[in-house]
Design a protein around this motif. Structure first.
Motif, PDB file in Angstrom:
ATOM      1  N   GLY A 505       0.814  -1.212   0.000  1.00  0.00           N
ATOM      2  CA  GLY A 505       0.000   0.000   0.000  1.00  0.00           C
ATOM      3  C   GLY A 505       0.847   1.262   0.000  1.00  0.00           C
ATOM      4  O   GLY A 505       2.081   1.211   0.043  1.00  0.00           O
ATOM      5  N   PRO A 506       0.207   2.413  -0.014  1.00  0.00           N
ATOM      6  CA  PRO A 506       0.927   3.701  -0.101  1.00  0.00           C
ATOM      7  C   PRO A 506       1.745   4.033   1.146  1.00  0.00           C
ATOM      8  O   PRO A 506       2.638   4.882   1.082  1.00  0.00           O
ATOM      9  N   ASP A 507       1.430   3.392   2.267  1.00  0.00           N
ATOM     10  CA  ASP A 507       2.168   3.711   3.497  1.00  0.00           C
ATOM     11  C   ASP A 507       3.407   2.817   3.675  1.00  0.00           C
ATOM     12  O   ASP A 507       4.071   2.875   4.715  1.00  0.00           O
ATOM     13  N   PHE A 508       3.718   2.044   2.651  1.00  0.00           N
ATOM     14  CA  PHE A 508       4.780   1.050   2.774  1.00  0.00           C
ATOM     15  C   PHE A 508       6.113   1.688   3.207  1.00  0.00           C
ATOM     16  O   PHE A 508       6.723   1.288   4.203  1.00  0.00           O
ATOM     17  N   GLU A 527       0.397  -8.800   9.368  1.00  0.00           N
ATOM     18  CA  GLU A 527       0.572  -7.407   9.792  1.00  0.00           C
ATOM     19  C   GLU A 527       0.193  -6.443   8.677  1.00  0.00           C
ATOM     20  O   GLU A 527       0.594  -5.275   8.683  1.00  0.00           O
ATOM     21  N   ASP A 528      -0.517  -6.957   7.703  1.00  0.00           N
ATOM     22  CA  ASP A 528      -1.081  -6.137   6.634  1.00  0.00           C
ATOM     23  C   ASP A 528      -0.017  -5.369   5.846  1.00  0.00           C
ATOM     24  O   ASP A 528      -0.173  -4.185   5.533  1.00  0.00           O
ATOM     25  N   TRP A 529       1.083  -6.069   5.517  1.00  0.00           N
ATOM     26  CA  TRP A 529       2.102  -5.431   4.671  1.00  0.00           C
ATOM     27  C   TRP A 529       1.697  -5.412   3.198  1.00  0.00           C
ATOM     28  O   TRP A 529       2.192  -4.605   2.419  1.00  0.00           O
ATOM     29  N   GLY A 530       0.849  -6.320   2.822  1.00  0.00           N
ATOM     30  CA  GLY A 530       0.432  -6.342   1.420  1.00  0.00           C
ATOM     31  C   GLY A 530      -0.647  -7.384   1.203  1.00  0.00           C
ATOM     32  O   GLY A 530      -0.977  -8.158   2.095  1.00  0.00           O
ATOM     33  N   LYS A 531      -1.197  -7.360  -0.013  1.00  0.00           N
ATOM     34  CA  LYS A 531      -2.245  -8.325  -0.360  1.00  0.00           C
ATOM     35  C   LYS A 531      -1.721  -9.255  -1.449  1.00  0.00           C
ATOM     36  O   LYS A 531      -1.037  -8.818  -2.381  1.00  0.00           O
ATOM     37  N   VAL A 532      -2.060 -10.532  -1.309  1.00  0.00           N
ATOM     38  CA  VAL A 532      -1.588 -11.533  -2.272  1.00  0.00           C
ATOM     39  C   VAL A 532      -2.074 -11.178  -3.669  1.00  0.00           C
ATOM     40  O   VAL A 532      -3.243 -10.824  -3.867  1.00  0.00           O
ATOM     41  N   TYR A 533      -1.157 -11.265  -4.621  1.00  0.00           N
ATOM     42  CA  TYR A 533      -1.497 -10.992  -6.018  1.00  0.00           C
ATOM     43  C   TYR A 533      -1.248 -12.261  -6.829  1.00  0.00           C
ATOM     44  O   TYR A 533      -0.118 -12.756  -6.888  1.00  0.00           O
ATOM     45  N   VAL A 534      -2.298 -12.805  -7.416  1.00  0.00           N
ATOM     46  CA  VAL A 534      -2.178 -13.970  -8.299  1.00  0.00           C
ATOM     47  C   VAL A 534      -2.646 -13.540  -9.678  1.00  0.00           C
ATOM     48  O   VAL A 534      -3.831 -13.259  -9.873  1.00  0.00           O
ATOM     49  N   PRO A 535      -1.735 -13.448 -10.656  1.00  0.00           N
ATOM     50  CA  PRO A 535      -2.132 -12.978 -11.989  1.00  0.00           C
ATOM     51  C   PRO A 535      -3.172 -13.898 -12.622  1.00  0.00           C
ATOM     52  O   PRO A 535      -3.182 -15.106 -12.377  1.00  0.00           O
ATOM     53  N   GLU A 536      -4.018 -13.320 -13.427  1.00  0.00           N
ATOM     54  CA  GLU A 536      -5.013 -14.106 -14.157  1.00  0.00           C
ATOM     55  C   GLU A 536      -4.322 -14.923 -15.244  1.00  0.00           C
ATOM     56  O   GLU A 536      -3.320 -14.494 -15.819  1.00  0.00           O
ATOM     57  N   GLY A 537      -4.879 -16.076 -15.553  1.00  0.00           N
ATOM     58  CA  GLY A 537      -4.381 -16.881 -16.671  1.00  0.00           C
ATOM     59  C   GLY A 537      -2.985 -17.408 -16.411  1.00  0.00           C
ATOM     60  O   GLY A 537      -2.642 -17.772 -15.288  1.00  0.00           O
ATOM     61  N   ALA A 538      -2.196 -17.446 -17.468  1.00  0.00           N
ATOM     62  CA  ALA A 538      -0.839 -17.991 -17.382  1.00  0.00           C
ATOM     63  C   ALA A 538       0.113 -17.056 -18.112  1.00  0.00           C
ATOM     64  O   ALA A 538       0.522 -17.311 -19.243  1.00  0.00           O
ATOM     65  N   PRO A 545       5.129  -3.490  -9.838  1.00  0.00           N
ATOM     66  CA  PRO A 545       5.469  -2.110  -9.494  1.00  0.00           C
ATOM     67  C   PRO A 545       6.457  -2.034  -8.333  1.00  0.00           C
ATOM     68  O   PRO A 545       6.684  -3.010  -7.614  1.00  0.00           O
ATOM     69  N   GLU A 546       7.013  -0.832  -8.176  1.00  0.00           N
ATOM     70  CA  GLU A 546       7.941  -0.554  -7.087  1.00  0.00           C
ATOM     71  C   GLU A 546       7.327  -0.957  -5.730  1.00  0.00           C
ATOM     72  O   GLU A 546       6.125  -0.787  -5.509  1.00  0.00           O
ATOM     73  N   PHE A 547       8.170  -1.495  -4.877  1.00  0.00           N
ATOM     74  CA  PHE A 547       7.846  -1.882  -3.494  1.00  0.00           C
ATOM     75  C   PHE A 547       6.967  -3.134  -3.400  1.00  0.00           C
ATOM     76  O   PHE A 547       6.458  -3.446  -2.324  1.00  0.00           O
TER      77      PHE A 547
END
Lengths: 669, 92
Positions: A505-508, A527-538, A545-547
């Motif tokens: 997030g922006p407060d990182f 501790e809410d450092w970030g949210k899991v990102y799973v790209p769509e498809g393959a 992005p940065e951070f």
């Protein structure tokens, strides 16, 4: 010619030392992290026909691969253009030798008195080959330069035209160029020293000693095989790969049938999955080279590392399988496939060695991964200085080793392919790549549980930093343990690892500046450092992005023996040191430990272990009942079969069972 | 486990409790208690994608003493021999 045994030993030890000098030269001349730090390189010697006389302690698959390379070069180019004193030839064709186009080798014929008397070779796992970035290739033509033999040094003259033509195809011409020049330097050192041996001992002696080494190695390998029981051992290991049609990971299997009879060994991979339409494939030369790694480390570690040890070994691999892909299949991930192959061979070999009573040589897997997929090891993008980077980060060399019949596996002990390998240097990675580490540590619950547990392996948490075009290879999650096996009740792998991308997030940066940062995978989400990102498809690769945070882990070791036999103080120590969580101590070991005081609740532990034991007996299904009464085997009329092969595997041994009163008194050991 | 002999007869025997499984020419796993454990149960945490795990553990247990003899990974999607016969020693 009669070989003086004392002179022969002097020759052999000197040749080994020269090979080591060649490898060290190579590592000091280059600066590419994978070679200079990771040690993914080799120096080795061959006779005039290309049969390997001796390899040093570098990357073992290169030594066997280069034998294939030299023999093919002799066949293809021996007449025209021919070889001359001072030549050095470059090759990186995985359909001829090596695993993938990143396996680059330079071979040099050694001349004495105008005659070709030997070959020396150096090899590296090089940073880049051009082509499509890792993860997207569907045929070998996508995987950058593929050279089947080109003189980069001709009659002693460095070919600047060839050198530039090779390096300018790559994203990383500096590192690739350094690797090439380092290989040439390594060859020059080895060739010069070899000729000093010729001057010292005479050419006839040196050549005959080389042939003796190959013959002796074959004899020693056959003697080793004769000392093992005849029989058949079968293993099956899994891996996963992207299926583009389904846009998800699909499981693959490698089945290894190892049949030993007298002084011969047959290794058959029938039943292995078909080749893939992506780069998760191994060419036959790669499979042969990885079999060399596995057998060198298990059965033949104590014989000289020459080609002689493979004369008694017959290899069968179905064509069109993931271990013998047909041209022009892509094969950039061949080392991954090779690692699973090594695990399969090691499992069969471990059970064979145990049956022979060679307990010191027995080990569970070094290649266990709870699951594969998610972010990979190959980031790319311009770094903070505007330099393009496109190479792997080799924390994988900090893998956990397998447990043995007597002890736990080493937590971050290395990599089976490379006896002299090293792990990536964090500071240099941060300097060279657009990322930094928050932590690299041992992987809690990563090891295969058992009476003796496997090595934990390591995990890391990285952040993208200083790049506007960062990307990383990404595979759909493969939902099955791969390359894993435990022995005789030991778990194949631990389940503690996490591989995921977290968008922050922006407060990182504010939190970082305040001195906070995540040190464990669970803290990232907890501790809410970030949210899991799973790209769509393959997508093959994903831009980040940065951070962005990347969590991943490396291979760990398998366990040995029933986890209920693990000593109470060993489990307590594991929990205290963070190797095992209190939850897994309870679930797997049946030990109840207070997470704050680390004190063991003895009564609840006894009760829990008894409950686990009773549940096994109550819920286990019997396919076929024994034809014998339950107690008959204890009668004095039944005795151990007195051959070396009588013990199939161990179930005895002392441990917490002293405290746990099992149902039958004989069970309490 | 070991191979035990009574006269000319041979059996695979549990070293710990003496349970006789089968002749050495047979797969001892067929004579063991088998428990199937889903990988979801064995995992510390779910996959980041929340997809289910594909495989399962096969636990092979001595019917006599409850010792865990072998723990194999098995992938039903790929099929193959469920109780992989992993060792066959040719006795003289």
């Amino acid at each position: 010619m009669q070989i003086d045994p004392v002179k022969y030993e002097m020759f052999l030890h000197r040749l080994w030392a020269i090979g080591e000098e060649g490898r060290i030269t190579l590592q000091r001349v280059t600066a590419s992290p994978i070679v200079s730090q990771g040690g993914e390189c080799m120096s080795s010697f061959y006779d005039s026909g290309g049969t390997m006389v001796l390899a040093c302690s570098g990357h073992l698959r290169f030594a066997h691969a280069t034998s294939d390379a030299i023999k093919t070069l002799i066949k293809w180019f021996g007449e025209s253009p021919g070889f001359y004193d001072g030549d050095q030839l470059f090759l990186n064709d995985p359909y001829v030798a090596g695993s993938h186009t990143y396996d680059m080798m330079i071979v040099k014929p050694i001349y004495y008195g105008g005659e070709l008397v030997a070959w020396v070779a150096t090899s590296t796992h090089t940073a880049d080959t051009g082509g499509i970035l890792r993860g997207a290739a569907t045929e070998i033509f996508h995987e950058g330069i593929r050279i089947s033999g080109l003189k980069v040094v001709e009659r002693g003259e460095f070919r600047e035209d060839v050198f530039r033509s090779l390096t300018e195809q790559c994203r990383d011409p500096q590192y690739v160029g350094l690797d090439l020049k380092a290989m040439i330097a390594g060859n020059n050192v080895c060739a010069r020293r070899y000729l000093e041996l010729v001057e010292k001992f005479g050419i006839e002696f040196v050549q005959e000693a080389g042939e003796k080494t190959i013959r002796d190695t074959e004899d020693m390998a056959r003697a080793k095989l004769r000392s093992l029981p005849d029989g058949r051992w079968v293993s099956r290991t899994y891996l996963t790969s992207l299926d583009r049609k389904q846009a998800k990971a699909v499981p693959l299997q490698i089945v290894c049938t190892m049949t030993k009879c007298g002084d011969k060994l047959e290794v058959d991979f029938s039943g292995t999955s078909p080749q893939m339409a992506n780069d998760v494939n191994s060419t036959l030369p790669s499979t042969r080279a990885h079999l060399g790694v596995a057998l060198t480390n298990t059965l033949f570690w104590d014989v000289p590392w020459s080609d002689g040890k493979f004369v008694p070994v017959k290899l069968s691999v179905p064509e069109g399988s993931v271990l013998n892909c047909k041209f022009p299949a892509a094969c950039a991930a061949a080392p991954v496939v090779g690692g699973i192959l090594v695990a399969a061979v090691c499992e069969a070999a471990a059970k064979m060695l145990y049956a022979a009573g060679r307990y010191e040589d027995v080990t569970a897997t070094w290649y266990g991964m709870w699951y594969e997929g998610g972010p990979g090891y190959i980031p790319a993008g311009h770094n903070r200085e505007g330099i393009r980077t496109a190479m792997g980060i080799y924390d994988i060399h900090g893998s956990g080793l397998g447990a043995t019949p007597y002890r736990d596996g080493v937590n971050t002990g290395g990599h089976m392919n490379i006896p002299s390998g090293g792990i990536s240097d964090v500071e240099r990675v941060e300097m060279q790549y657009p990322m930094f580490y928050f932590t690299r540590n041992q992987n809690k619950d990563g090891s295969g549980f058992g009476k003796y547990r496997g090595g934990l392996g390591s995990f890391r948490i990285l952040a993208v930093y200083g790049s506007t075009d960062f990307s990383v290879d990404f595979k759909p999650y493969g939902a099955i343990p791969q390359g894993s096996f435990g022995l005789f009740g030991g778990h194949p792998v631990g389940s503690g690892g996490l591989r995921a991308i977290f968008l922050t997030g922006p407060d990182f940066m504010d939190r970082i500046r305040a001195g906070n940062y995540p040190t464990r995978p669970d803290e990232v989400s907890g501790e809410d450092w970030g949210k899991v990102y799973v790209p769509e498809g393959a997508p093959g690769r994903v831009s980040l992005p940065e951070f962005t945070l990347i969590c991943d882990y490396v291979a760990s070791g398998g366990g040995f023996g029933d986890p209920l036999d693990r000593k109470l103080d060993a489990v307590t120590h594991d929990v205290k040191t963070g190797a095992t969580s209190p939850e897994m101590a309870r679930r797997v070991y049946g030990v109840v430990i207070d997470p704050d005081s680390f004190s063991v609740d003895i009564l609840r532990t006894e009760a829990l272990r008894r409950e686990i034991h009773d549940t096994r007996l109550r819920t286990g299904k019997l396919a076929r009942p024994s034809a014998r009464p339950k107690d008959e085997g204890r009668a004095n009329t039944w005795r151990s079969h007195k051959t070396a092969a009588s013990v199939l595997f161990a179930v005895s041994g002392a441990g917490i069972c002293f405290a746990i009163r099992r149902r039958t008194t004989r069970n309490t050991v | 486990m070991e191979i035990a002999q009574n006269g000319s007869e041979r059996f695979i025997r549990c070293i710990r409790c003496g349970y006789l499984f089968c002749h050495p020419e047979e797969n001892y796993k067929k004579y063991s208690l088998r428990r199937i454990v889903d990988l979801d149960q064995a995992a510390v945490r779910p996959l980041p994608s929340q997809e289910p795990y594909l495989g399962r553990y096969h636990e092979y247990i001595c019917p006599g003493c409850g010792t865990l003899l072998q723990l194999d990974v098995f992938c039903p999607v790929l099929g193959g021999e469920e109780d992989l016969w992993d060792l066959r020693i040719d006795l003289i």
